[in-house]
Design an enzyme around this catalytic site. Structure first.
Site, short mmCIF file in Angstrom:
data_model
loop_
_atom_site.label_atom_id
_atom_site.label_comp_id
_atom_site.label_asym_id
_atom_site.label_seq_id
_atom_site.Cartn_x
_atom_site.Cartn_y
_atom_site.Cartn_z
N ASP A 49 57.63 104.66 -6.26
CA ASP A 49 58.19 103.37 -6.02
C ASP A 49 57.93 103.02 -4.69
O ASP A 49 58.40 103.45 -3.54
CB ASP A 49 59.73 103.55 -6.66
CG ASP A 49 60.23 102.04 -6.48
OD1 ASP A 49 59.95 101.19 -7.50
OD2 ASP A 49 60.91 101.50 -5.25
N ARG A 50 57.25 101.88 -4.27
CA ARG A 50 57.26 101.33 -3.26
C ARG A 50 58.27 100.88 -2.36
O ARG A 50 58.52 101.12 -1.26
CB ARG A 50 56.07 100.41 -3.10
CG ARG A 50 54.48 100.92 -3.38
CD ARG A 50 54.37 101.40 -4.84
NE ARG A 50 54.38 100.44 -5.97
CZ ARG A 50 54.73 100.84 -7.10
NH1 ARG A 50 54.87 102.22 -7.34
NH2 ARG A 50 54.86 100.15 -7.94
N THR A 51 59.27 100.17 -2.96
CA THR A 51 60.29 99.70 -2.42
C THR A 51 61.40 100.99 -1.94
O THR A 51 61.78 100.89 -0.76
CB THR A 51 61.03 98.53 -3.44
OG1 THR A 51 59.96 97.63 -3.25
CG2 THR A 51 62.40 98.20 -2.67
N CYS A 84 49.56 94.88 -6.60
CA CYS A 84 50.83 95.10 -6.24
C CYS A 84 51.17 94.70 -4.88
O CYS A 84 50.37 95.27 -3.89
CB CYS A 84 51.19 96.60 -6.60
SG CYS A 84 52.69 97.13 -5.81
N ASN A 85 52.02 93.63 -4.56
CA ASN A 85 52.22 93.19 -3.39
C ASN A 85 52.86 94.22 -2.38
O ASN A 85 52.31 94.56 -1.31
CB ASN A 85 53.20 91.85 -3.35
CG ASN A 85 52.52 90.85 -4.02
OD1 ASN A 85 52.09 89.95 -3.16
ND2 ASN A 85 52.64 90.48 -5.24
N THR A 86 53.84 94.98 -2.80
CA THR A 86 54.59 95.98 -2.17
C THR A 86 53.46 97.04 -1.43
O THR A 86 53.86 97.67 -0.25
CB THR A 86 55.54 96.70 -2.77
OG1 THR A 86 56.34 95.27 -3.49
CG2 THR A 86 56.69 97.28 -1.79
N ALA A 87 52.60 97.45 -2.57
CA ALA A 87 51.69 98.49 -1.92
C ALA A 87 50.92 98.17 -0.80
O ALA A 87 50.28 98.62 0.09
CB ALA A 87 50.50 98.98 -3.03
N LYS A 168 59.32 95.67 -15.62
CA LYS A 168 58.93 97.14 -15.60
C LYS A 168 59.16 97.88 -16.72
O LYS A 168 58.59 98.83 -17.34
CB LYS A 168 59.32 97.83 -14.34
CG LYS A 168 58.21 97.20 -13.21
CD LYS A 168 58.80 98.07 -11.89
CE LYS A 168 58.29 97.44 -10.56
NZ LYS A 168 56.86 97.86 -10.39
N CYS A 198 55.35 89.36 -6.33
CA CYS A 198 55.41 90.60 -6.54
C CYS A 198 54.86 90.36 -8.02
O CYS A 198 55.08 89.43 -8.63
CB CYS A 198 56.86 90.90 -6.75
SG CYS A 198 57.23 92.37 -8.05
#
Lengths: 232, 232
Positions: A49-51, A84-87, A168, A198
């Site tokens: 999980d990126r966050t 995926c924005n967070t990536a 998800k 996101c």
């Protein structure tokens, strides 16, 4: 796989990358299979999980992201899109590890905002807690004349974060109302458009009635950037 | 990519393989990204038209199919699913070229028919002219107690073939009525269920009201077979 093949580093989440492939297809002008863009989707939902990595000291996703990039290179892709924005918090590390150009999702979002008739000014940005904490949009869009309004921490906790988790877990319909509410709040605060920053968010927003102000869907934005890359 | 990774040989057409990835995700029980099935989609819409190769002497798709299988092997996949019915006309050649199990879409359709409460008897099969000419369903389902009714050549020409082309050109809504009509005709002739035996057909059928008899969606059927393979 050959020239002009798009590599898609996905699985983050898997529904968003499947939808990216669908939008890539539907937004391409085509009369038959052979007119569409060849692509390899590396859908690896096991990426940590990126966050959690950014905000809570969870396991580092970078080795997984780099493994995907190597796989797409080995498959013969000519560029990489990451729905995926967070990536994109690991963008520089990924870009320096490959000779392939990586299409940046925030640049794609800026192009989409311009296409929607919002070339600058105050905009809303919804995303994961990780994306917002990294100032991913704020930093990259400020040079383009945008000011980013983001949800308050209490709004993140009550509306955006749980809604992303619903998507998800395949409960897309349950995500609509909290996401729409968070977008409305940003619009009331003066945002001329709201970026769904996101790739789970457009899936939730698509499950209900359209919002009465411009929204920038980052799945569509990245698909359009890929279609431009492919020269279609 | 590691154990338990599904390889998807797609792009035939690309909208059908994107939808396969979506259905694979939505039919998997999951609470977070990491619960979903890792997969690599090799979406190569350049594969020469399968029906033209079978019925009109068009270029041979087999070298393209084998190249995709090699790519999926190199990516470390553990099994292969092919969301294109007509490509299964080359199943034996593909299976003998790889140590990876290929999940056969007709076997997946038979499982789905049983799940729908139709364990045998007369069924309708809609597909491309290539799939029907190869007797793909007729041969493989006869041992399981099914009798296959297929559209007449004039119905193929007026309804099914043009509707499949509409989907490949992204005009999904236009495909609904001719496909629904062809399915109704088979039902009137005695089919207890109708197999949508070309992965473009469920995309068209989903664009309008549900049909009042059981239909076997081969995208869903193959996604369920893949989920069983993954042990989820």
């Amino acid at each position: 796989m050959g020239e002009g093949v798009l590599g898609v580093l996905g699985g983050m989440g898997p529904l968003a990358s499947a939808e990216f492939m669908r939008r890539l297809t539907l937004l391409t002008t085509a009369e038959r299979d052979q007119d569409h863009i060849p692509a390899v989707l590396w859908s690896d939902p096991r990426v940590p999980d990126r966050t959690a990595a950014r905000t809570g000291g969870g396991p580092d996703p970078l080795p997984w992201l780099l493994r995907g990039i190597s796989g797409l290179e080995a498959a013969g892709c000519g560029a990489i899109a990451i729905p995926c924005n967070t990536a994109h918090g690991w963008f520089d590390a990924m870009q320096s590890a490959t000779r392939l150009p990586i299409l940046h999702i925030v640049d794609a979002a800026a192009e989409e905002l311009a296409r929607l008739g919002v070339p600058g000014g105050p905009i809303g940005v919804m995303g994961t807690a990780g994306t917002l904490a990294m100032n991913l949009y704020q930093q990259r869009l400020q040079g383009r004349g945008y000011t980013c309004l983001v949800p308050e921490p209490a709004e993140m906790q009550a509306l955006v974060t749980p809604a992303i988790a619903e998507v998800k877990a395949n409960r897309v319909t349950a995500a609509y109302e909290p996401l729409a509410e968070a977008a409305r709040i940003l619009h009331h605060r003066g945002a001329r458009a709201v970026v769904l920053g996101c790739t789970e968010i457009p899936l939730g927003i698509a499950a209900g009635p359209a919002l009465p102000f411009p929204v920038c869907d980052t799945i569509d934005a990245l698909a359009r950037a890929a279609i431009r890359w492919a020269g279609r």
